[in-house]
Design a protein around this motif. Structure first.
Motif, short mmCIF file in Angstrom:
data_model
loop_
_atom_site.label_atom_id
_atom_site.label_comp_id
_atom_site.label_asym_id
_atom_site.label_seq_id
_atom_site.Cartn_x
_atom_site.Cartn_y
_atom_site.Cartn_z
N PRO A 22 0.79 -1.24 0.00
CA PRO A 22 0.00 0.00 0.00
C PRO A 22 0.83 1.29 0.00
O PRO A 22 0.38 2.30 -0.53
N ASP A 23 2.04 1.26 0.58
CA ASP A 23 2.86 2.48 0.59
C ASP A 23 3.84 2.54 -0.59
O ASP A 23 4.60 3.50 -0.73
N GLY A 24 3.82 1.50 -1.44
CA GLY A 24 4.64 1.52 -2.65
C GLY A 24 6.11 1.25 -2.46
O GLY A 24 6.89 1.35 -3.40
N THR A 25 6.53 0.88 -1.24
CA THR A 25 7.97 0.69 -0.99
C THR A 25 8.47 -0.70 -1.36
O THR A 25 9.67 -0.93 -1.44
N ALA A 26 7.55 -1.64 -1.59
CA ALA A 26 7.94 -3.02 -1.92
C ALA A 26 6.80 -3.67 -2.68
O ALA A 26 5.70 -3.12 -2.77
N PHE A 27 7.08 -4.84 -3.25
CA PHE A 27 5.98 -5.65 -3.77
C PHE A 27 6.23 -7.11 -3.42
O PHE A 27 7.36 -7.52 -3.17
N CYS A 28 5.16 -7.88 -3.38
CA CYS A 28 5.27 -9.29 -3.01
C CYS A 28 4.78 -10.14 -4.18
O CYS A 28 3.80 -9.80 -4.85
N SER A 29 5.47 -11.23 -4.43
CA SER A 29 5.07 -12.16 -5.49
C SER A 29 4.90 -13.55 -4.89
O SER A 29 5.61 -13.93 -3.96
N GLY A 30 3.95 -14.29 -5.41
CA GLY A 30 3.74 -15.68 -4.99
C GLY A 30 3.92 -16.59 -6.19
O GLY A 30 3.66 -16.18 -7.33
N SER A 31 4.37 -17.82 -5.94
CA SER A 31 4.75 -18.69 -7.06
C SER A 31 4.33 -20.14 -6.83
O SER A 31 4.05 -20.56 -5.70
N TRP A 32 4.35 -20.87 -7.93
CA TRP A 32 4.10 -22.32 -7.84
C TRP A 32 5.29 -23.05 -7.20
O TRP A 32 5.21 -24.26 -6.99
N ASP A 33 6.37 -22.31 -6.87
CA ASP A 33 7.50 -22.95 -6.15
C ASP A 33 7.24 -23.01 -4.64
O ASP A 33 8.14 -23.30 -3.86
N HIS A 34 5.98 -22.74 -4.22
CA HIS A 34 5.48 -22.82 -2.83
C HIS A 34 5.88 -21.63 -1.96
O HIS A 34 5.57 -21.61 -0.77
N THR A 35 6.60 -20.64 -2.53
CA THR A 35 7.10 -19.52 -1.70
C THR A 35 6.49 -18.18 -2.14
O THR A 35 5.97 -18.05 -3.25
#
Length: 395
Positions: A377-390
């Motif tokens: 929400p503050d634009g300082t980072a982003f998160c990604s999710g994957s089929w590698d379980h992480t």
């Protein structure tokens, strides 16, 4: 995404001929009925005027579509990247994985940030929904759903509840408390019920209403407290895979994308589609509004991301390269709107310059396809999710 699309034919008694057949939902005066395909076709022809046929109506609709395209083309005077030539190019920037969240036993399918800019909720094919502290990587809550393939999850605006669902065709809301011994499953509230899998969900600007998208080809707005259906949205010709709510505080519109290659903008008050865009060549896996709310981006299995301007009522940019041959599963904008982050099925995350249409960075780290991606929400980072379980937090 084809790999995540399930077709569940509902068999039963047709409300018209009463024979046991594969059924499809039909709406008559806003009442939902279950008709077999034969009865549905008969019903479609009943309202025809004299000398009208379905073929003549189809050709009339196509000619009207053609006229609309001609009117759009008259306003198409310049390309976005040509206007952006005067804009200064972006300098070099480095983004790395700052945190890796491990704990899911199977493919991560969806994630969402809490408004506190710290907590993350994620859902997985293993049937687990986990709430993480992205700073410490600790797990704060975990819920085991009654089904696998939990394809949708969302954080409530207050941060006091999460919503999730998938192959159970339901959207369930769980209140979050700090009592470690409390049984979260006992406080579960089933809010939404679709006739096929739940593909996406999002709270509106309050904890009291939730939007859902489903493989049954519809989107719906529900009251969380009573579980009552407030509005349904019919118009997609196949599974709806994604949705995103307009960013303005009074946001009364949302955009959805699906297997019919269409992106549709809806008015939540009337239930009507107010704009539709059909330029992708395959399923639309992800849609996300531009921060100002005047445009939105989409990511598709056709290996492109596209930008649509709502005021110009047309596609204004395509983000693609010949070397990119895998589908885009998830897209999101940076807080300024200058960057578009896109997760792909070739395990990479591409960063695009929204104005110039060029790729400015490519991020490696995941060991399987990137299925979900959200900017904090503050634009300082982003998160990604994957089929590698992480899940990975990048900054």
């Amino acid at each position: 995404m084809c790999d995540q699309t399930f077709l569940a034919n509902v068999f039963g008694s047709c409300d018209k001929c009463f024979k046991q057949r594969a059924l499809r939902p039909v709406f008559k005066k806003s009442q939902q009925l279950s008709y077999c395909s034969t009865c549905a076709e008969i019903m479609a022809t009943e309202a025809l005027h004299e000398n009208e046929t379905l073929a003549s109506l189809k050709s009339e609709a196509e000619s009207l579509k053609g006229k609309l395209e001609e009117e759009r083309a008259k306003l198409h005077d310049v390309e976005l990247h040509q206007v952006a030539e005067r804009v200064e190019a972006l300098g070099q920037f480095v983004m790395k994985t700052r945190r890796t969240l491990k704990g899911h036993g199977n493919k991560v399918l969806c994630m969402d940030w809490c408004k506190d800019k710290r907590r993350i909720v994620s859902s997985s094919q293993d049937g687990k929904v986990i709430v993480w502290d992205s700073f410490t990587t600790n797990k704060e809550h975990a819920v085991t759903m009654p089904c696998t393939w939990v394809m949708a999850c969302a954080y409530a605006p207050s941060g006091c509840a999460i919503a999730c669902g998938g192959l159970d065709n339901k959207c369930s809301v769980y209140p979050l408390t700090f009592d470690k011994n409390e049984n979260m499953a006992a406080k579960k509230k089933s809010v939404a019920m679709h006739t096929n899998y739940l593909s996406a969900c999002s709270f509106t600007n309050s904890d009291m209403q939730i939007l859902t998208a489903s493989g049954d080809g519809t989107c719906a707005l529900w009251d969380v407290e009573s579980g009552q259906l407030l509005q349904s949205f019919h118009g997609h010709g196949a599974d709806v895979l994604c949705l995103d709510l307009a960013p303005s505080e009074t946001g009364n519109t949302f955009v959805s994308g699906g297997c019919d290659k269409k992106a549709m903008v809806w008015d939540m008050r009337s239930g009507q589609c107010v704009q539709a865009f059909e330029t992708h060549e395959s399923d639309i896996n992800s849609v996300r509004y531009y921060p100002s709310g005047d445009a939105f981006a989409s990511g598709s299995d056709d290996a492109t991301c596209r930008l649509y301007d709502l005021r110009a009522d047309r596609e204004v940019a395509i983000y693609s390269k010949e070397s990119i041959i895998f589908g885009a599963s998830s897209v999101d904008f940076s807080l300024s709107g200058r960057l578009l982050f896109a997760g792909y099925n070739d395990y990479t995350i591409n960063v695009w310059d929204v104005l110039k249409g060029s790729r400015v960075s490519i991020l490696f780290g995941h060991e399987n396809r990137v299925s979900t991606l959200r900017v904090s929400p503050d634009g300082t980072a982003f998160c990604s999710g994957s089929w590698d379980h992480t899940l990975r937090v990048w900054a």
